[in-house]
Write an enzyme that holds these catalytic residues in place. Structure first.
Site, PDB file in Angstrom:
ATOM      1  N   ARG A 154      -9.525   3.590 -13.062  1.00  8.44           N
ATOM      2  CA  ARG A 154      -9.149   3.172 -11.714  1.00  8.44           C
ATOM      3  C   ARG A 154      -9.716   4.215 -10.768  1.00  8.44           C
ATOM      4  NH1 ARG A 154      -6.450   4.786  -7.869  1.00  8.44           N
ATOM      5  NH2 ARG A 154      -5.298   6.357  -9.009  1.00  8.44           N
ATOM      6  N   LYS A 180      -5.667  11.722  -7.075  1.00 10.67           N
ATOM      7  CA  LYS A 180      -4.268  12.052  -7.354  1.00 10.67           C
ATOM      8  C   LYS A 180      -3.887  13.418  -6.783  1.00 10.67           C
ATOM      9  CE  LYS A 180      -2.998   8.327  -9.389  1.00 10.67           C
ATOM     10  NZ  LYS A 180      -2.360   8.005 -10.619  1.00 10.67           N
TER      11      LYS A 180
END
Length: 177
Positions: A156, A122
């Protein structure tokens, strides 16, 4: 329609990043196939989610969002064992919001659903660690391990082997504490 077709072809989970923003039809599709449903929080939509996201109390607001959506899912026939909740790290959140969600992931355990965490690669890692996309694995491993220690149970990830090893160590550490 896409979710229905994929479940028909053998998929067993729907990952709904809209958080039921488009209505209850997705619940009907998931229920029809007896699938699992990942309910994610997002502020806005992908094209505008990072334009000045603002929360008074990010953890509390997302907790109440999940309470309401889980209630709706239950009313439509999904049970909590079918529902995963994902606080949506990076989806309409500031760096500070993301860190608060990581610190207080355990608050979501009280909702009696599996908690999914998706920190892998991210952009908040680029902003905090000053790392490009190819150099975010250490941050991913750290945030996933911290997530495990704060009651997240599904992750994830992009690098499966490294993540598996990091989470195994976090589990071992947690059992020894």
């Amino acid at each position: 329609q896409v979710a229905d077709a994929m479940l028909e072809m053998g998929a067993d989970m729907v990952n709904d990043i809209s958080g039921l923003a488009h209505g209850k039809e997705m619940i009907s599709v998931v229920k029809k196939h007896g699938a699992s449903y990942c309910l994610m929080h997002i502020l806005g939509e992908p094209q505008n989610m990072q334009k000045d996201p603002h929360y008074f109390d990010v953890v509390s607001e997302i907790y109440h969002f999940f309470q309401n959506k889980i209630r709706l899912c239950n009313e439509e026939g999904l049970n909590n064992e079918q529902i995963l909740i994902d606080p949506g790290i990076g989806f309409g959140k500031t760096v500070s919001n993301n860190l608060d969600l990581l610190r207080f992931t355990s608050a979501f355990k009280n909702l009696n659903c599996l908690v999914m965490l998706g920190t892998s690669n991210k952009s908040f890692m680029q902003k905090t660690l000053r790392r490009g996309l190819d150099d975010r694995l250490p941050g991913t491993l750290a945030t996933s391990s911290l997530g495990w220690m704060n009651d997240a149970t599904v992750f994830r990830v992009h690098n499966v082997q490294a993540s598996t090893d990091a989470l195994k160590m976090a589990r071992i550490y947690s059992q020894d504490v």
